[in-house]
Design an enzyme around this catalytic site. Structure first.
Site, PDB file in Angstrom:
ATOM      1  N   ARG A  58      11.098   0.319 -22.048  1.00 34.26           N
ATOM      2  CA  ARG A  58      11.209  -0.115 -23.455  1.00 34.26           C
ATOM      3  C   ARG A  58       9.895   0.039 -24.208  1.00 34.26           C
ATOM      4  O   ARG A  58       9.867   0.240 -25.398  1.00 34.26           O
ATOM      5  CB  ARG A  58      11.636  -1.601 -23.492  1.00 34.26           C
ATOM      6  CG  ARG A  58      13.067  -1.788 -23.042  1.00 34.26           C
ATOM      7  CD  ARG A  58      13.418  -3.242 -22.926  1.00 34.26           C
ATOM      8  NE  ARG A  58      12.632  -3.893 -21.865  1.00 34.26           N
ATOM      9  CZ  ARG A  58      13.010  -5.000 -21.236  1.00 34.26           C
ATOM     10  NH1 ARG A  58      14.139  -5.580 -21.560  1.00 34.26           N
ATOM     11  NH2 ARG A  58      12.266  -5.524 -20.290  1.00 34.26           N
TER      12      ARG A  58
ATOM     13  N   LEU B  91       0.274  -5.302  25.052  1.00 35.38           N
ATOM     14  CA  LEU B  91       1.021  -5.920  26.150  1.00 35.38           C
ATOM     15  C   LEU B  91       0.030  -6.763  26.947  1.00 35.38           C
ATOM     16  O   LEU B  91      -0.977  -6.248  27.449  1.00 35.38           O
ATOM     17  CB  LEU B  91       1.612  -4.813  27.029  1.00 35.38           C
ATOM     18  CG  LEU B  91       2.445  -5.246  28.217  1.00 35.38           C
ATOM     19  CD1 LEU B  91       3.696  -6.009  27.770  1.00 35.38           C
ATOM     20  CD2 LEU B  91       2.866  -4.020  29.035  1.00 35.38           C
TER      21      LEU B  91
ATOM     22  N   HIS C  71      13.298  -8.432   4.654  1.00 38.25           N
ATOM     23  CA  HIS C  71      12.337  -7.826   5.582  1.00 38.25           C
ATOM     24  C   HIS C  71      12.413  -8.410   7.000  1.00 38.25           C
ATOM     25  O   HIS C  71      12.441  -7.686   7.982  1.00 38.25           O
ATOM     26  CB  HIS C  71      10.902  -8.018   5.075  1.00 38.25           C
ATOM     27  CG  HIS C  71      10.695  -7.627   3.641  1.00 38.25           C
ATOM     28  ND1 HIS C  71      11.389  -6.604   3.036  1.00 38.25           N
ATOM     29  CD2 HIS C  71       9.856  -8.110   2.684  1.00 38.25           C
ATOM     30  CE1 HIS C  71      10.986  -6.485   1.776  1.00 38.25           C
ATOM     31  NE2 HIS C  71      10.066  -7.389   1.543  1.00 38.25           N
TER      32      HIS C  71
ATOM     33  N   LEU D 201      11.281  -1.254   5.979  1.00 39.25           N
ATOM     34  CA  LEU D 201      11.832  -0.208   6.842  1.00 39.25           C
ATOM     35  C   LEU D 201      11.039   1.093   6.731  1.00 39.25           C
ATOM     36  O   LEU D 201      11.186   1.983   7.553  1.00 39.25           O
ATOM     37  CB  LEU D 201      13.304   0.034   6.509  1.00 39.25           C
ATOM     38  CG  LEU D 201      14.224  -1.158   6.788  1.00 39.25           C
ATOM     39  CD1 LEU D 201      15.662  -0.797   6.483  1.00 39.25           C
ATOM     40  CD2 LEU D 201      14.104  -1.620   8.238  1.00 39.25           C
TER      41      LEU D 201
ATOM     42  N   LEU E 266       5.859  -2.562 -10.183  1.00 49.32           N
ATOM     43  CA  LEU E 266       6.273  -1.771  -9.027  1.00 49.32           C
ATOM     44  C   LEU E 266       5.943  -0.294  -9.252  1.00 49.32           C
ATOM     45  O   LEU E 266       5.412   0.385  -8.370  1.00 49.32           O
ATOM     46  CB  LEU E 266       7.778  -1.954  -8.795  1.00 49.32           C
ATOM     47  CG  LEU E 266       8.390  -1.141  -7.669  1.00 49.32           C
ATOM     48  CD1 LEU E 266       7.849  -1.596  -6.322  1.00 49.32           C
ATOM     49  CD2 LEU E 266       9.909  -1.257  -7.676  1.00 49.32           C
ATOM     50  N   ALA E 267       6.254   0.185 -10.467  1.00 49.24           N
ATOM     51  CA  ALA E 267       5.998   1.586 -10.778  1.00 49.24           C
ATOM     52  C   ALA E 267       4.499   1.874 -10.666  1.00 49.24           C
ATOM     53  O   ALA E 267       4.086   2.850 -10.030  1.00 49.24           O
ATOM     54  CB  ALA E 267       6.499   1.897 -12.183  1.00 49.24           C
TER      55      ALA E 267
ATOM     56  N   GLY F 125       6.360  -1.169 -15.503  1.00 49.40           N
ATOM     57  CA  GLY F 125       6.264  -2.388 -14.683  1.00 49.40           C
ATOM     58  C   GLY F 125       5.295  -2.267 -13.516  1.00 49.40           C
ATOM     59  O   GLY F 125       4.725  -1.201 -13.249  1.00 49.40           O
TER      60      GLY F 125
HETATM   61  C1  BG6 Z   1       7.897  -8.059  -1.309  1.00 51.95           C
HETATM   62  C2  BG6 Z   1       7.898  -9.494  -1.753  1.00 51.95           C
HETATM   63  O1  BG6 Z   1       9.184  -7.636  -0.993  1.00 51.95           O
HETATM   64  O2  BG6 Z   1       7.082  -7.953  -0.150  1.00 51.95           O
HETATM   65  C3  BG6 Z   1       6.495  -9.975  -2.015  1.00 51.95           C
HETATM   66  O3  BG6 Z   1       8.669  -9.592  -2.944  1.00 51.95           O
HETATM   67  C4  BG6 Z   1       5.620  -9.753  -0.814  1.00 51.95           C
HETATM   68  O4  BG6 Z   1       6.486 -11.349  -2.369  1.00 51.95           O
HETATM   69  C5  BG6 Z   1       5.745  -8.303  -0.355  1.00 51.95           C
HETATM   70  O5  BG6 Z   1       4.294 -10.030  -1.173  1.00 51.95           O
HETATM   71  C6  BG6 Z   1       5.005  -8.060   0.938  1.00 51.95           C
HETATM   72  O6  BG6 Z   1       4.942  -6.681   1.172  1.00 51.95           O
HETATM   73  P1  BG6 Z   1       3.784  -6.062   2.020  1.00 51.95           P
HETATM   74  O7  BG6 Z   1       4.160  -4.635   2.165  1.00 51.95           O
HETATM   75  O8  BG6 Z   1       2.521  -6.284   1.277  1.00 51.95           O
HETATM   76  O9  BG6 Z   1       3.810  -6.827   3.308  1.00 51.95           O
END
Ligand code: BG6
Length: 475
Positions: free
Chosen positions: A46, A371, A244, A184, A17-18, A15
């Site tokens: 898969r 600031l 987030h 985080l 993310l990987a 995928g």
């Molecule tokens: C992901 C969301 O959690 O964070 C995405 O699913 C978004 O839609 C992404 O684009 C943003 O992450 P970053 O690290 O690019 O600000």
């Protein structure tokens, strides 16, 4: 550097993310000597692949991402690839995870630490977790440790999220569950704790007496980028606000934890989120960018919001009455995430030209803290002008900032849960957004459109605000 043999299993290895985040992060950790001496990366998915073709994919990912120069980096790619393996299987079949278990034993020995990263869609989440359990892979008696990393979405609302937590709680212990929120792992987000609780000068001012408002703004200059199928079922509130941005709010607004331990930090975040009034329609505006409904995977009548602007209130003695303005949107003019703290003006406007003091915390890109103070304009007159005292990470620190996923993966390997979401704060964050989301879904009202690439947060203005030149408020 840990000496326990370690197997890192990426479930959903083929995928997005990987490919985009996890493999590059692991490679970077490897190059910097952070991975255990004896480790294996095992991709599970898969797609029919074998070790060889998986390594080819990994190599492609790494070479496009890092453009390795000949020499050291190319050598590192070679060493890394030798430790990458692939196991094909179905997520819902415990037997496939049993053979995976035997494979891991063969590669890393019978007693390796096991990191299982679930980089898979939410609909196969629970079944996969059950297969892992049934195959004995989550069994901590059998090995030095077994940790499971899960990615959002953790449900769609309060009820489904607590149901998921309950069901997963029967499969994995809370201690072995690492709920990731990659924000985080970002340097400037982690720095919120240091900034607030490591500086004498901020704490006395960090309250309703001195702070007028706090703005948390997330803007992206891209649309859904091929993820419309997922995005349309969730929308921007679930996609980035519930997680987030509410995490950022919690870190800005929380009280000082008594210790910097995962439990104490999570306790304070949970408390402040529970003190946050739920979003409501009167102080929320949503929008959808033009062209969104024409994207593949988006139904023609979609009411999914791609932009939101809302005002939240944190009902604690420290913050009572201070608005927290949250803005989040896709397809806006620029990519930027920042927190802006506006201080109250002085009781008497003494100097001509003076402006409100602000503290700007730029999370990305170009991490920065600025600031803004009033300073005398050099010369014969006593006039002042606002100037910024700023610290740009890039200039101040020689080292490159680690990618969020690198930091978080290393923490999982170290067994440090400080930067992971615990179940109480997760539930508290859902409580903030759920009533509004349910109301929207009941009314089925399509949000107004905004042009792709327009400015935020000025696209939707409240009635008490003046439009920026050239920008009109919607009807
Ligand atoms: C992901 C969301 O959690 O964070 C995405 O699913 C978004 O839609 C992404 O684009 C943003 O992450 P970053 O690290 O690019 O600000």
């Amino acid at each position: 550097r840990p000496t326990t043999p370690t197997s890192i299993v990426i479930i959903g290895a083929s995928g997005d993310l990987a490919r985009k985040k996890l493999i590059p992060a692991l490679f970077h950790l490897f190059c910097n000597g952070f991975l255990p001496e004896r480790f294996r990366v095992v991709g599970f998915a898969r797609t029919p692949l074998d070790d060889e073709s998986f390594r080819q994919e990994v190599a492609e990912t790494l070479t496009t991402r890092f453009q390795p120069e000949p020499g050291e980096c190319a050598l590192a790619v070679g060493h890394f690839l030798k430790r990458c393996h692939y196991h094909q299987g179905q997520y819902t079949r415990a037997d496939d995870f049993r053979t995976l278990g035997r494979r891991i034993e063969g590669l890393a020995g019978p007693r390796s630490g096991l990191l299982l990263y679930m980089a898979i869609p939410p609909d196969v989440f629970l079944d996969t977790a059950r297969s892992i359990r049934a195959a004995g892979l989550a069994d901590e008696e059998e090995r030095p440790w077994s940790r499971v990393v899960i990615e959002k979405p953790f449900g769609r609302d309060t009820a489904s999220s607590s149901e998921l937590t309950r069901a997963l709680g029967k499969i994995f212990s809370e201690n072995q569950t690492y709920r990731i929120d990659h924000y985080l792992g970002k340097e400037a987000i982690q720095n919120l704790l240091a900034l607030r609780f490591g500086n004498r000068i901020l704490e006395p001012l960090w309250n309703r007496e001195h702070i007028e408002s706090v703005e948390i703004c997330f803007s992206e200059d891209i649309g859904t980028q091929g993820r419309a199928g997922y995005f349309d079922r969730f929308g921007i509130i679930r996609d980035v606000v519930q997680n987030h941005l509410l995490q950022a709010l919690a870190l800005v607004a929380m009280e000082q934890p008594i210790r910097l331990t995962p439990g104490e930090i999570a306790r304070e975040k949970d408390r402040v989120l529970r003190a946050t009034r739920p979003m409501n329609a009167a102080s929320t505006l949503v929008g959808q960018y033009e062209g969104y409904r024409q994207e593949p995977g988006v139904p023609e009548d979609s009411i999914t919001e791609t932009f939101v602007r809302t005002t939240l209130h944190v009902d604690t003695p420290r913050w009572y009455g201070v608005p927290f303005e949250i803005t989040a949107g896709k397809a806006l003019a620029e990519r930027k995430t920042e927190i802006l703290v506006r201080f109250r003006d002085l009781p008497v406007a003494f100097f001509p030209g003076a402006a409100t003091n602000t503290l700007r915390i730029r999370i990305q890109p170009d991490e920065e803290i600025e600031l803004q103070l009033n300073n005398k304009v050099p010369g014969m007159n006593m006039t002042v002008t606002p100037v910024g005292l700023n610290m740009l990470y890039q200039q101040e620190f020689a080292t490159a900032l680690p990618e969020a996923y690198e930091r978080l993966l290393l923490d999982v390997l170290r067994g440090d849960r400080s930067l992971f979401i615990q179940q109480e704060e997760l539930a508290a964050a859902w409580e903030v957004v759920t009533p509004y989301l349910q109301e929207r879904e009941r009314l089925l009202k399509r949000p107004p459109e905004y042009p792709y690439g327009c400015q935020a947060p000025h696209i939707f203005l409240r009635s008490d605000e003046t439009p920026y030149p050239g920008e009109e408020a919607p009807e």
